[in-house]
Write a protein that holds these residues in place. Sequence first.
Motif, PDB file in Angstrom:
ATOM      1  N   LYS A  20       0.844  -1.198   0.000  1.00  0.00           N
ATOM      2  CA  LYS A  20       0.000   0.000   0.000  1.00  0.00           C
ATOM      3  C   LYS A  20       0.877   1.245   0.000  1.00  0.00           C
ATOM      4  CE  LYS A  20      -3.781  -2.357   2.375  1.00  0.00           C
ATOM      5  NZ  LYS A  20      -4.659  -2.369   3.568  1.00  0.00           N
ATOM      6  N   ARG A  21       1.589   1.453  -1.102  1.00  0.00           N
ATOM      7  CA  ARG A  21       2.491   2.590  -1.193  1.00  0.00           C
ATOM      8  C   ARG A  21       1.750   3.911  -1.093  1.00  0.00           C
ATOM      9  NH1 ARG A  21       7.466   1.526  -0.220  1.00  0.00           N
ATOM     10  NH2 ARG A  21       8.181   3.203  -1.561  1.00  0.00           N
ATOM     11  N   SER A  22       0.481   3.920  -1.514  1.00  0.00           N
ATOM     12  CA  SER A  22      -0.283   5.168  -1.507  1.00  0.00           C
ATOM     13  C   SER A  22      -0.414   5.729  -0.098  1.00  0.00           C
ATOM     14  CB  SER A  22      -1.668   4.955  -2.112  1.00  0.00           C
ATOM     15  OG  SER A  22      -2.403   4.005  -1.365  1.00  0.00           O
ATOM     16  N   LYS A  23      -0.514   4.853   0.905  1.00  0.00           N
ATOM     17  CA  LYS A  23      -0.624   5.319   2.293  1.00  0.00           C
ATOM     18  C   LYS A  23       0.661   6.012   2.726  1.00  0.00           C
ATOM     19  CE  LYS A  23      -2.674   2.639   5.267  1.00  0.00           C
ATOM     20  NZ  LYS A  23      -3.841   3.446   5.763  1.00  0.00           N
ATOM     21  N   VAL A  24       1.797   5.424   2.360  1.00  0.00           N
ATOM     22  CA  VAL A  24       3.091   6.011   2.679  1.00  0.00           C
ATOM     23  C   VAL A  24       3.235   7.358   1.983  1.00  0.00           C
ATOM     24  CG1 VAL A  24       5.592   5.719   2.520  1.00  0.00           C
ATOM     25  CG2 VAL A  24       4.143   3.737   3.006  1.00  0.00           C
ATOM     26  N   PHE A  25       2.871   7.396   0.699  1.00  0.00           N
ATOM     27  CA  PHE A  25       2.980   8.628  -0.076  1.00  0.00           C
ATOM     28  C   PHE A  25       2.090   9.724   0.486  1.00  0.00           C
ATOM     29  CE2 PHE A  25       4.564   6.903  -4.438  1.00  0.00           C
ATOM     30  CZ  PHE A  25       5.738   6.501  -3.831  1.00  0.00           C
ATOM     31  N   THR A  26       0.895   9.370   0.912  1.00  0.00           N
ATOM     32  CA  THR A  26      -0.037  10.370   1.454  1.00  0.00           C
ATOM     33  C   THR A  26       0.565  11.073   2.659  1.00  0.00           C
ATOM     34  OG1 THR A  26      -2.011   9.199   0.675  1.00  0.00           O
ATOM     35  CG2 THR A  26      -2.297  10.711   2.522  1.00  0.00           C
ATOM     36  N   LYS A  27       1.192  10.322   3.547  1.00  0.00           N
ATOM     37  CA  LYS A  27       1.785  10.916   4.744  1.00  0.00           C
ATOM     38  C   LYS A  27       2.960  11.823   4.388  1.00  0.00           C
ATOM     39  CE  LYS A  27       0.282   7.298   7.907  1.00  0.00           C
ATOM     40  NZ  LYS A  27       0.542   6.627   9.183  1.00  0.00           N
ATOM     41  N   ILE A  28       3.776  11.378   3.453  1.00  0.00           N
ATOM     42  CA  ILE A  28       4.930  12.181   3.062  1.00  0.00           C
ATOM     43  C   ILE A  28       4.481  13.448   2.342  1.00  0.00           C
ATOM     44  CG2 ILE A  28       7.018  12.251   1.647  1.00  0.00           C
ATOM     45  CD1 ILE A  28       7.330   9.248   2.162  1.00  0.00           C
ATOM     46  N   ILE A  29       3.483  13.332   1.486  1.00  0.00           N
ATOM     47  CA  ILE A  29       2.957  14.498   0.771  1.00  0.00           C
ATOM     48  C   ILE A  29       2.448  15.542   1.760  1.00  0.00           C
ATOM     49  CG2 ILE A  29       0.991  15.263  -0.640  1.00  0.00           C
ATOM     50  CD1 ILE A  29       1.431  12.703  -2.318  1.00  0.00           C
ATOM     51  N   ARG A  30       1.755  15.109   2.770  1.00  0.00           N
ATOM     52  CA  ARG A  30       1.241  16.047   3.774  1.00  0.00           C
ATOM     53  C   ARG A  30       2.385  16.719   4.532  1.00  0.00           C
ATOM     54  NH1 ARG A  30      -4.228  13.407   6.524  1.00  0.00           N
ATOM     55  NH2 ARG A  30      -5.553  13.642   4.679  1.00  0.00           N
ATOM     56  N   GLU A  31       3.422  15.964   4.846  1.00  0.00           N
ATOM     57  CA  GLU A  31       4.577  16.539   5.531  1.00  0.00           C
ATOM     58  C   GLU A  31       5.277  17.569   4.645  1.00  0.00           C
ATOM     59  OE1 GLU A  31       7.697  17.301   8.274  1.00  0.00           O
ATOM     60  OE2 GLU A  31       5.635  16.582   8.480  1.00  0.00           O
ATOM     61  N   LEU A  32       5.429  17.256   3.374  1.00  0.00           N
ATOM     62  CA  LEU A  32       6.027  18.205   2.430  1.00  0.00           C
ATOM     63  C   LEU A  32       5.220  19.491   2.370  1.00  0.00           C
ATOM     64  CD1 LEU A  32       6.826  15.704  -0.464  1.00  0.00           C
ATOM     65  CD2 LEU A  32       8.543  17.031   0.758  1.00  0.00           C
ATOM     66  N   THR A  33       3.902  19.348   2.292  1.00  0.00           N
ATOM     67  CA  THR A  33       3.019  20.510   2.177  1.00  0.00           C
ATOM     68  C   THR A  33       3.069  21.378   3.426  1.00  0.00           C
ATOM     69  OG1 THR A  33       1.536  19.298   0.684  1.00  0.00           O
ATOM     70  CG2 THR A  33       0.634  21.241   1.769  1.00  0.00           C
ATOM     71  N   ILE A  34       2.990  20.741   4.589  1.00  0.00           N
ATOM     72  CA  ILE A  34       3.032  21.481   5.852  1.00  0.00           C
ATOM     73  C   ILE A  34       4.379  22.182   6.022  1.00  0.00           C
ATOM     74  CG2 ILE A  34       3.177  21.180   8.359  1.00  0.00           C
ATOM     75  CD1 ILE A  34       0.344  21.174   7.541  1.00  0.00           C
ATOM     76  N   ALA A  35       5.462  21.483   5.713  1.00  0.00           N
ATOM     77  CA  ALA A  35       6.800  22.066   5.863  1.00  0.00           C
ATOM     78  C   ALA A  35       6.963  23.280   4.951  1.00  0.00           C
ATOM     79  CB  ALA A  35       7.861  21.022   5.551  1.00  0.00           C
ATOM     80  N   ALA A  36       6.503  23.172   3.711  1.00  0.00           N
ATOM     81  CA  ALA A  36       6.613  24.290   2.771  1.00  0.00           C
ATOM     82  C   ALA A  36       5.699  25.439   3.172  1.00  0.00           C
ATOM     83  CB  ALA A  36       6.265  23.806   1.360  1.00  0.00           C
ATOM     84  N   ARG A  37       4.551  25.107   3.702  1.00  0.00           N
ATOM     85  CA  ARG A  37       3.610  26.149   4.140  1.00  0.00           C
ATOM     86  C   ARG A  37       4.172  26.955   5.297  1.00  0.00           C
ATOM     87  NH1 ARG A  37      -1.644  24.226   7.271  1.00  0.00           N
ATOM     88  NH2 ARG A  37      -0.093  24.241   8.947  1.00  0.00           N
ATOM     89  N   ASP A  38       4.845  26.262   6.206  1.00  0.00           N
ATOM     90  CA  ASP A  38       5.322  26.928   7.424  1.00  0.00           C
ATOM     91  C   ASP A  38       6.604  27.718   7.229  1.00  0.00           C
ATOM     92  OD1 ASP A  38       3.128  25.887   8.662  1.00  0.00           O
ATOM     93  OD2 ASP A  38       4.214  24.394   9.842  1.00  0.00           O
TER      94      ASP A  38
END
Length: 251
Positions: A20-38
């Motif tokens: 279930k790579r999509s689950k792993v990717f979803t978490k990383i994508i959210r971390e990337l987005t939050i980090a860039a936002r902040d």
Amino acid sequence: MSGHNKWANIKHRKGAQDAKRSKVFTKIIRELTIAARDAGGDPDANPRLRAAMDKAKDANMPKDKIETAIKKGTGELEGEELHELLYEGYGPAGIALIISVVTDNKNRSAQEIRHILSKHGGSLAENGAVSWNFERKALIKVPKEEVEDFEEFMMEAIEAGAEDIDENSDPVEITTDPDLMAQVRDTLKEAGYSADEELTYIPKNTVTITGNDAEKLIKLLNVLDDNDDVQDVYGNYDIDDAEFERISESL
């Protein structure tokens, strides 16, 4: 090796084998987005983003997905409204837990985390109830086989800003202030070492658990990790390496 770092290593191996790579990717994508936002989309000026990008590359995430996630964080592309939350709680045997969550629905996440903890012998706690026992730190990891002269390696790391070095772990773990993470990492890379970094919470005091309590805790960590909103879980537990590996592999 601290409890959280043992679990991070187990998760890495599990993730590499997980269909279930999509689950792993979803978490990383959210971390990337939050980090860039902040703190912006430049990884050289944003240590958290740099660490998230390294995690994405380790997971073989396509470059276009990484770039899209960052652009959503900086506002260049439209994205969902994400909330970053920290829940404090207790696990089996009174183990203190900090649960990092990124979610688009705060009420749903709170209910799910409360349910998971109560179902596995734990409970939610009030803000500040366990966080006093943790320090926000940067953790830099260097493959042990690259460290031929540990004394020389240690001096280079300390001069760059390292606070603590665990030579008994593999990879070798270097703890430092989050603001110095990039400096220490870049110094070691310039010296010829590989270096991966992450931001973490290090417990000031740990609790040793074994047997049934250890098994219950690792089951709880598994369930939390399977939750889409949970980014990471930090705990003040200490479990013997061999027992940790045995229980984790049996689940």
